[in-house]
Design an enzyme around this catalytic site. Structure first.
Site, PDB file in Angstrom:
ATOM      1  N   ASN A   8       0.854  -1.193   0.000  1.00  0.00           N
ATOM      2  CA  ASN A   8       0.000   0.000   0.000  1.00  0.00           C
ATOM      3  C   ASN A   8       0.889   1.242   0.000  1.00  0.00           C
ATOM      4  OD1 ASN A   8      -1.852   2.023   0.556  1.00  0.00           O
ATOM      5  ND2 ASN A   8      -2.231   1.380   2.687  1.00  0.00           N
ATOM      6  N   LYS A  10      -0.053   4.275  -0.053  1.00  0.00           N
ATOM      7  CA  LYS A  10      -0.731   5.445   0.561  1.00  0.00           C
ATOM      8  C   LYS A  10      -0.556   6.653  -0.365  1.00  0.00           C
ATOM      9  CE  LYS A  10      -0.380   3.481   5.145  1.00  0.00           C
ATOM     10  NZ  LYS A  10      -0.181   3.653   6.584  1.00  0.00           N
ATOM     11  N   HIS A  96      -9.695   1.531   5.550  1.00  0.00           N
ATOM     12  CA  HIS A  96      -8.375   1.647   6.174  1.00  0.00           C
ATOM     13  C   HIS A  96      -8.503   2.600   7.379  1.00  0.00           C
ATOM     14  CE1 HIS A  96      -4.201   2.711   6.850  1.00  0.00           C
ATOM     15  NE2 HIS A  96      -3.881   1.625   6.181  1.00  0.00           N
ATOM     16  N   GLU A 153      -5.530  -4.676  11.127  1.00  0.00           N
ATOM     17  CA  GLU A 153      -4.516  -3.629  11.238  1.00  0.00           C
ATOM     18  C   GLU A 153      -4.753  -2.828  12.514  1.00  0.00           C
ATOM     19  OE1 GLU A 153      -2.314  -2.435   7.529  1.00  0.00           O
ATOM     20  OE2 GLU A 153      -4.068  -1.178   7.673  1.00  0.00           O
ATOM     21  N   GLY A 159       2.951   2.075  10.917  1.00  0.00           N
ATOM     22  CA  GLY A 159       3.968   3.092  10.652  1.00  0.00           C
ATOM     23  C   GLY A 159       5.222   2.989  11.495  1.00  0.00           C
ATOM     24  N   SER A 189       3.436  -2.245  10.543  1.00  0.00           N
ATOM     25  CA  SER A 189       4.874  -2.307  10.831  1.00  0.00           C
ATOM     26  C   SER A 189       5.521  -3.614  10.397  1.00  0.00           C
ATOM     27  CB  SER A 189       5.137  -2.055  12.319  1.00  0.00           C
ATOM     28  OG  SER A 189       4.620  -0.801  12.690  1.00  0.00           O
TER      29      SER A 189
HETATM   30  P1  PGA Z   1       2.835   0.263   7.760  1.00  0.00           P
HETATM   31  O1  PGA Z   1       1.322   0.568   7.333  1.00  0.00           O
HETATM   32  O2  PGA Z   1       3.301  -0.937   6.996  1.00  0.00           O
HETATM   33  O3  PGA Z   1       3.571   1.507   7.411  1.00  0.00           O
HETATM   34  O4  PGA Z   1       2.788   0.015   9.232  1.00  0.00           O
HETATM   35  C1  PGA Z   1       0.404  -0.467   7.099  1.00  0.00           C
HETATM   36  C2  PGA Z   1      -0.894   0.151   6.617  1.00  0.00           C
HETATM   37  O5  PGA Z   1      -1.307   1.183   7.146  1.00  0.00           O
HETATM   38  O6  PGA Z   1      -1.520  -0.375   5.674  1.00  0.00           O
END
Ligand code: PGA
Length: 229
Positions: A8, A10, A96, A153, A159, A189
């Protein structure tokens, strides 16, 4: 069973960066039947990614990061499921935690998106915190629940570099599997360093954002997942 790695992006990357990433990562997927890569670039980059993948076939499928809860019509700014389908989108994230937090999406909005997506042949990937599970399943029509993917999640674990505790992930995936026989992914993460520990859990894939942005880091995750499966 095919293991899913969902990248993803984002609100990151320009179009050329998405295409370079696809060029770099796609070879890692060649002749790899145990794993499928799903990629969610920004909506704006779907046409270019679709054009690239149409001429470089591999087991990479496109994911939208969001979809309109409405059919085609007077909904300024909304991208509907039929439009996504035109650009080869096979899956769409819905609900999300960032959409729920910053765009105030509720469980009913998510359920409406699910309906629109499924009626256009796109599989919704519904993101859930532990607290979302009961109200989100209550809002979804029973007959649609097995046609989706689910991603556990925990918002507090997004993050960073450390996943949620493995026991908590195991317990929450079990909770979700009481409602549905669909695939359940874990996200939050996930990194090349910790992904091996997740593979001991009864999950069907991982959702990776930060560690997916660098092609080399996502390739390392793919390599660990394919060796373990
Ligand atoms: P991350 O985000 O891998 O940066 O923790 C996962 C997500 O929000 O889909």
């Amino acid at each position: 069973m095919t293991f899913l790695v969902l990248a993803n992006f984002k609100s990151h990357k320009l179009e050329g960066e998405v295409l370079n990433w696809l060029k770099t990562v796609s070879p890692a997927l060649k002749n790899n039947s145990s794993l499928k890569l799903l990629v969610a670039p920004a909506l704006l980059h779907l046409p270019a990614a679709h054009a690239y993948l149409s001429t470089h076939p591999t087991n990479v499928e496109l994911v939208a990061q969001d979809a309109s809860p409405f059919p085609p019509g007077a909904y300024t700014g909304a991208i509907n499921a039929q439009q996504l389908k035109e650009y080869g989108v096979s899956y769409s994230l819905v609900g999300h935690s960032e959409r729920r937090k910053y765009f105030h999406e509720n469980h009913q909005d998510v359920a409406n998106k699910v309906k629109e997506l499924l009626s256009n042949g796109i599989t919704p990937a519904i993101c859930l915190s532990r607290d979302d599970i009961v109200p989100q399943f209550a809002a979804l029509s029973d007959d649609l629940q097995n046609d989706c993917l689910y991603c556990f999640e925990p918002p507090a674990d997004i993050g960073g570099t450390t996943t949620a505790p493995l026991d908590l992930i195991r317990d929450t995936v079990d909770m979700i599997k009481k409602y549905t026989s669909a695939k359940v992914l874990y996200g939050g993460s996930v990194t090349p360093e910790n992904v091996a520990s997740l593979l001991e859990l009864p999950i069907d894939g991982v959702l990776v954002a930060t560690a997916s942005l660098e092609a080399s880091s996502l390739t390392a995750i793919i390599s660990t997942c394919s060796h373990a499966r």
